[in-house]
Design an enzyme around this catalytic site. Sequence first.
Site, PDB file in Angstrom:
ATOM      1  N   LYS A  81      -8.696   7.804 -18.915  1.00  0.00           N
ATOM      2  CA  LYS A  81      -9.009   8.425 -20.206  1.00  0.00           C
ATOM      3  C   LYS A  81      -7.772   8.444 -21.117  1.00  0.00           C
ATOM      4  O   LYS A  81      -7.224   7.404 -21.409  1.00  0.00           O
ATOM      5  CB  LYS A  81      -9.603   9.812 -19.939  1.00  0.00           C
ATOM      6  CG  LYS A  81     -10.725   9.812 -18.892  1.00  0.00           C
ATOM      7  CD  LYS A  81     -11.890   8.969 -19.324  1.00  0.00           C
ATOM      8  CE  LYS A  81     -13.112   8.959 -18.429  1.00  0.00           C
ATOM      9  NZ  LYS A  81     -13.020   9.026 -17.010  1.00  0.00           N
ATOM     10  N   TYR A 137     -17.050  18.003 -14.208  1.00  0.00           N
ATOM     11  CA  TYR A 137     -17.533  16.625 -14.373  1.00  0.00           C
ATOM     12  C   TYR A 137     -18.595  16.305 -13.303  1.00  0.00           C
ATOM     13  O   TYR A 137     -18.417  16.662 -12.135  1.00  0.00           O
ATOM     14  CB  TYR A 137     -16.329  15.673 -14.268  1.00  0.00           C
ATOM     15  CG  TYR A 137     -16.697  14.225 -14.128  1.00  0.00           C
ATOM     16  CD1 TYR A 137     -17.426  13.576 -15.113  1.00  0.00           C
ATOM     17  CD2 TYR A 137     -16.310  13.496 -13.009  1.00  0.00           C
ATOM     18  CE1 TYR A 137     -17.774  12.240 -14.984  1.00  0.00           C
ATOM     19  CE2 TYR A 137     -16.641  12.156 -12.867  1.00  0.00           C
ATOM     20  CZ  TYR A 137     -17.383  11.539 -13.854  1.00  0.00           C
ATOM     21  OH  TYR A 137     -17.720  10.224 -13.717  1.00  0.00           O
ATOM     22  N   ARG A 183       0.858  -1.197   0.000  1.00  0.00           N
ATOM     23  CA  ARG A 183       0.000   0.000   0.000  1.00  0.00           C
ATOM     24  C   ARG A 183       0.891   1.243   0.000  1.00  0.00           C
ATOM     25  O   ARG A 183       0.591   2.253  -0.620  1.00  0.00           O
ATOM     26  CB  ARG A 183      -0.938   0.005   1.221  1.00  0.00           C
ATOM     27  CG  ARG A 183      -1.642   1.341   1.398  1.00  0.00           C
ATOM     28  CD  ARG A 183      -2.883   1.319   2.281  1.00  0.00           C
ATOM     29  NE  ARG A 183      -2.822   0.427   3.410  1.00  0.00           N
ATOM     30  CZ  ARG A 183      -2.147   0.653   4.543  1.00  0.00           C
ATOM     31  NH1 ARG A 183      -1.467   1.767   4.714  1.00  0.00           N
ATOM     32  NH2 ARG A 183      -2.136  -0.242   5.521  1.00  0.00           N
ATOM     33  N   ASP A 202      -8.218  19.922 -13.144  1.00  0.00           N
ATOM     34  CA  ASP A 202      -8.522  18.592 -13.674  1.00  0.00           C
ATOM     35  C   ASP A 202      -8.210  18.642 -15.167  1.00  0.00           C
ATOM     36  O   ASP A 202      -8.923  19.272 -15.943  1.00  0.00           O
ATOM     37  CB  ASP A 202     -10.000  18.254 -13.420  1.00  0.00           C
ATOM     38  CG  ASP A 202     -10.361  16.865 -13.928  1.00  0.00           C
ATOM     39  OD1 ASP A 202      -9.663  16.347 -14.825  1.00  0.00           O
ATOM     40  OD2 ASP A 202     -11.359  16.291 -13.431  1.00  0.00           O
TER      41      ASP A 202
END
Length: 383
Positions: A201, A104, A52, A176
Amino acid sequence: MKLPDTARFSTICVHAGQEPDPSTGAIITPIYQTSTYVQDALGKHKGYEYARTQNPTRAALEGNLAAIEGGKAAFAFASGMAATGAVMTLLQAGDHVIVTDNTYGGTYRLFERVLRKYQLDFTYVDTSKLGEIRRAIKPSTKMLFLETPTNPVLRLTDLTAACEIAHDHNVVVVVDNTFASPYVQRPIGFGADIVVHSTTKFLNGHSDSVGGIAVAVREDHIEWLRFVQNAEGAILGPMDAWLVLRGTKTLPLRMDRHNASALVLAEFLAAHPKVARVHYPGLTTHPQHELARRQMRGFGGLISFELGSLERARTLLNNVSLMALAESLGGVETLISHPASMTHASVEIERRAQLGITEGLVRMSCGVEDVEDLLADVEQAFS
Ligand SMILES: Cc1ncc(COP(=O)(O)O)c(C=O)c1O
């Protein structure tokens, strides 16, 4: 293999963050699919204790994306929303954030439905109008959260000017950059403090991974993001890190094609009698075309266009055959979608109307297929 300090963008995409694997010489960073690392002796290890906290595949991707975005460090998360969520933990109860109104839908949902519970305050303004940013600033404002171009109506914000306004008031700027990709625009070069992406994306580019990245410049941000990535634990797994790392190697090649095909399709749609309006920064009719020329390299792979009614949008969406009716964007395949009922369904109807997300609006993410085949598909669907 040594990346020169003068390396240019495409060279950085292929090499940054990666060295041939020290144990075998494998040129491609392996997928370190492990949860833990054996230590040589108590307190003596190779820099890796638990996956992690540290993973070499993830570290390679983080180095690669920090260099691609022009930042100092990057942190990879399980999704774009997890990256944004981690960045928002820089704030404290009572802090105020100014947000691009056409952000978004999932970002809006996170801010309104989750983070308001923790006494964060959000004001949504049209950040393409700098006066609206200035007017929204108050003593508690700590962050300006920008999206440019916006999803789905492709409005732009002048990044240099917006960062100047924010920094004059000690406000941190987060961008973003998912819609543009760092090939098209690098916000840190315009003054932004943090860049977030849905790597799902353009960065991954092959529609086979969900992930997110936060790229930072300031030491205090880097220290906190490193801490919170481990503390909250919403890390990107090694297989996904590897897939994105493979994707970024061809980012410039893919983006050139996305840019070129989207411009051809946008011009075709703008001249089509069945299309009422096209939103694409590359068209001279786009209200911010001049800003797009200054701020972007090419105009991106996303187009949205107005067909006037849900019925007309439905007819097009149900009749394309090469293009896929699907959410998401930025992959090699062309995707077509209906923002009002798909990506922006979580935004209230009145807000959608204000933002121009009508029932007749269709969004297209242009892939890298031959553009003639894409044109033919739209034409047959219209007819
Ligand atoms: C602009 C933008 N930001 C963030 C996200 C969220 O990313 P993810 O789906 O990887 O959580 C999306 C997803 O569509 C997006 O389009």
